[in-house]
Scaffold this active site. Structure first.
Site, PDB file in Angstrom:
ATOM      1  N   ASP A   1      11.257 -25.415  35.074  1.00  0.00           N
ATOM      2  CA  ASP A   1      12.179 -26.537  35.260  1.00  0.00           C
ATOM      3  C   ASP A   1      11.423 -27.848  35.517  1.00  0.00           C
ATOM      4  O   ASP A   1      10.179 -27.884  35.438  1.00  0.00           O
ATOM      5  CB  ASP A   1      13.118 -26.174  36.427  1.00  0.00           C
ATOM      6  CG  ASP A   1      14.517 -26.697  36.246  1.00  0.00           C
ATOM      7  OD1 ASP A   1      14.705 -27.653  35.487  1.00  0.00           O
ATOM      8  OD2 ASP A   1      15.435 -26.153  36.888  1.00  0.00           O
TER       9      ASP A   1
ATOM     10  N   ASP B   1      22.515 -30.135  32.356  1.00  0.00           N
ATOM     11  CA  ASP B   1      23.149 -28.846  32.674  1.00  0.00           C
ATOM     12  C   ASP B   1      24.567 -28.734  32.127  1.00  0.00           C
ATOM     13  O   ASP B   1      25.356 -29.666  32.179  1.00  0.00           O
ATOM     14  CB  ASP B   1      23.214 -28.662  34.192  1.00  0.00           C
ATOM     15  CG  ASP B   1      21.832 -28.386  34.762  1.00  0.00           C
ATOM     16  OD1 ASP B   1      20.833 -28.569  34.044  1.00  0.00           O
ATOM     17  OD2 ASP B   1      21.771 -27.992  35.944  1.00  0.00           O
TER      18      ASP B   1
HETATM   19  C1  GLA Z   1      18.211 -27.315  36.864  1.00  0.00           C
HETATM   20  C2  GLA Z   1      18.326 -26.527  35.563  1.00  0.00           C
HETATM   21  C3  GLA Z   1      19.376 -25.438  35.720  1.00  0.00           C
HETATM   22  C4  GLA Z   1      19.007 -24.539  36.888  1.00  0.00           C
HETATM   23  C5  GLA Z   1      18.850 -25.360  38.149  1.00  0.00           C
HETATM   24  C6  GLA Z   1      18.279 -24.538  39.314  1.00  0.00           C
HETATM   25  O1  GLA Z   1      19.371 -28.064  37.131  1.00  0.00           O
HETATM   26  O2  GLA Z   1      18.653 -27.379  34.502  1.00  0.00           O
HETATM   27  O3  GLA Z   1      19.494 -24.697  34.534  1.00  0.00           O
HETATM   28  O4  GLA Z   1      17.819 -23.854  36.592  1.00  0.00           O
HETATM   29  O5  GLA Z   1      17.949 -26.451  37.958  1.00  0.00           O
HETATM   30  O6  GLA Z   1      18.143 -25.279  40.473  1.00  0.00           O
END
Ligand code: GLA
Length: 394
Positions: free
Chosen positions: A126, A183
Site C-alpha cells: 500500500d 478505494d
Molecule cells: C488503503 C487501500 C485499501 C486497504 C486499506 C487498508 O486504503 O487502498 O485497499 O488496503 O488501505 O488500510
C-alpha cells in the site's frame, strides 16, 4: 511466470477491516473449497491491513497480533497451503500502514524475508505515510527486489491508487498487479467512477502485470467495512432497490471481467446468498476475465459523449476480443435513468458487406435483445448491463 492470468482470490478488507482473526481466515479457506470457489479459480487468501501489533519487536521484526492470530502466521499459511490455496499478506511502502500499523519503508529486505519465512505467496503493498522526501517508484522497485531475493516466489500486488500514472511504470518495477484507483465502497457511484476512470488506461494491463480496479463488493449488501453509502451520495440506490435488484453487482462483475481486472472477493463468502455465489462462480464470465490474451476492451460506442458530466449519463458498448475467435460484448447503461444501448456491427469491425453472421449467446442480464442484420439494441434499466458472447460464421 506469476500472474499469467488476472489473479483471483479473497481479501479481508472490504468486509472485515480491523475485525480479522485466525478463525475467519481458516473458515474462509474452508468455504473457498466447499463452495466451489477454488474450482472457479479463486486461490489467494489475503489478509489485508490490521494484522500486526502496533510496533516491531526488539529485533525490528514485524509481529502478528497474538490476540487475533494466536498461532502465528506460519501456522495459518500451512493451513491455507494444505487446502491447495495460496496465502497473502499486506504491508505498505510508507512508514505506517493506512490503518497505522508498522510498515516497510526502510525495512524492505528484512520484511520480505519475514513474509517468505511465514510462507507468504502474495504481498499487497500500500501507499500511506510515504515520506515526502522519498522516491515512490524507487520504493516500489526496492520491495520488488526484496521479494525476489527472499527465496520464495511472491506475487507483488502494488497499491498506490494510480498516483504518478501507475499504469505507465508498474510493470517496469516488477508488479504483478497494480491498484489504479482510490478505494471502492459498496455503492454504485464509486464502482462506476472507478470503472469509467480506467477505460482509456488498460493498454498496459496484460499477462504478467494487471490493472487492478480494486476488490469486489459483490454480496456485501451494505454491510461491513466499506459497506457505506448505499442510498447516499450521488446516484446511489436506495436500500430496497439494492436488495431487490442485484443489478449493480451484475454490472460490477461484468465490468471486472471485461477489463481483465484481478478478481479479489471482498464479501463474507461464508454467508453469501445463492445469487451472488452463482454470479461470482459463473464459469463463462470468469473465462472472459481469464482469457489468455487479456485484451483490453475496444470502446465500440459511447452514447451522449457530448454530455459535460461524462461519468453519469448514457451508455457504453465494449467489445473484447477473446482467444479462439470468440468475442464478448458488453452494453452498459451507466446512468440513473432507463436508456437504450446499441451495438452497430459496422462499429465492431463487422460491416454488413463482410457477409459474416454473428452468432450471439446471452450470458448476463435479463433485458431482451432486439437483433437486426446489422445491429442490436437493448433497453436497459438504470445501471443495468447486458453481456453477450458471439462467434463469427461465414
Ligand atoms: C488503503 C487501500 C485499501 C486497504 C486499506 C487498508 O486504503 O487502498 O485497499 O488496503 O488501505 O488500510
Amino acid at each position: 511466470m506469476l500472474a499469467k492470468r488476472p489473479p483471483m482470490g479473497w481479501n479481508t478488507w472490504n468486509t472485515f477491516g480491523n475485525e480479522i482473526n485466525e478463525k475467519l481466515i481458516m473458515e474462509t479457506a474452508d468455504i473457498i473449497i466447499e463452495k466451489g470457489y477454488k474450482d472457479a479459480g479463486y486461490e489467494y487468501v489475503v489478509i489485508d491491513d490490521c494484522w500486526s501489533l502496533k510496533d516491531r519487536d526488539e529485533n525490528g521484526r514485524l509481529q502478528a497480533d497474538p490476540e487475533k492470530f494466536p498461532h502465528g502466521m506460519k501456522y495459518l499459511s500451512d493451513y491455507v497451503h494444505k487446502k491447495g490455496l495460496k496465502f497473502g499478506m499486506y504491508s505498505c511502502a510508507g512508514i505506517r500502514t493506512c490503518a497505522d500499523y508498522p510498515s516497510s519503508y526502510g525495512h524492505e529486505f528484512e520484511d520480505a524475508k519475514t513474509f517468505a519465512e511465514w510462507g507468504v505467496d502474495f504481498l499487497k503493498y500500500d501507499f500511506c505515510y510515504f515520506p515526502h522526501s522519498a522516491n515512490f517508484k524507487n520504493a516500489y522497485l526496492t520491495m520488488s527486489n526484496a521479494l525476489k531475493a527472499s527465496g520464495r516466489e511472491i506475487l507483488y500486488s502494488m497499491c498506490n491508487w494510480g498516483l504518478g500514472d501507475t499504469w505507465d511504470w508498474a510493470r517496469s518495477v516488477g508488479a504483478h498487479m497494480y491498484r489504479s484507483t482510490g478505494d471502492i465502497f459498496d455503492n454504485y457511484v464509486t464502482m462506476r467512477n472507478i470503472a469509467v476512470s480506467q477505460i482509456d488506461k488498460l493498454r498496459s494491463s496484460a499477462p504478467g502485470c494487471f490493472n487492478d480496479i480494486d476488490m469486489l463488493t459483490v454480496g456485501m449488501y451494505n454491510k461491513g467495512n466499506v459497506g457505506l453509502g448505499v442510498g447516499t451520495g450521488d446516484g446511489g440506490m436506495t436500500m430496497s432497490e439494492y436488495e431487490s435488484s442485484n443489478i449493480d453487482y451484475e454490472t460490477q462483475f461484468a465490468i471486472w471481467c471485461m477489463f481483465s481486472s484481478p478478481l479479489m472477493l471482498g464479501g463474507d463468502i461464508r454467508n453469501m446468498n445463492d445469487y451472488c455465489h452463482k454470479l461470482l462462480t459463473n464459469k463463462t464470465l470468469i473465462a472472459i476475465n481469464q482469457d489468455e490474451e487479456a485484451r483490453p476492451p475496444y470502446l465500440v460506442n459511447r452514447d451522449l459523449s457530448d454530455d459535460p458530466d461524462k461519468n453519469k449519463t448514457g451508455t457504453y458498448t465494449f467489445l473484447k476480443l477473446l482467444s479462439n475467435n470468440e468475442y464478448a460484448l458488453l452494453l452498459w447503461n451507466v446512468s440513473d435513468e432507463k436508456a437504450q444501448a446499441s451495438a452497430i456491427f459496422h462499429d465492431m469491425g463487422f460491416p454488413y458487406h463482410s457477409g459474416l453472421k454473428l452468432d450471439f449467446e446471452e450470458i448476463l442480464g435479463d433485458a431482451e435483445v432486439n437483433y437486426r442484420c446489422d445491429c442490436l439494441t437493448v433497453s436497459l434499466k438504470p445501471h443495468e448491463c447486458k453481456l453477450l458472447k458471439f462467434k463469427v460464421n461465414g
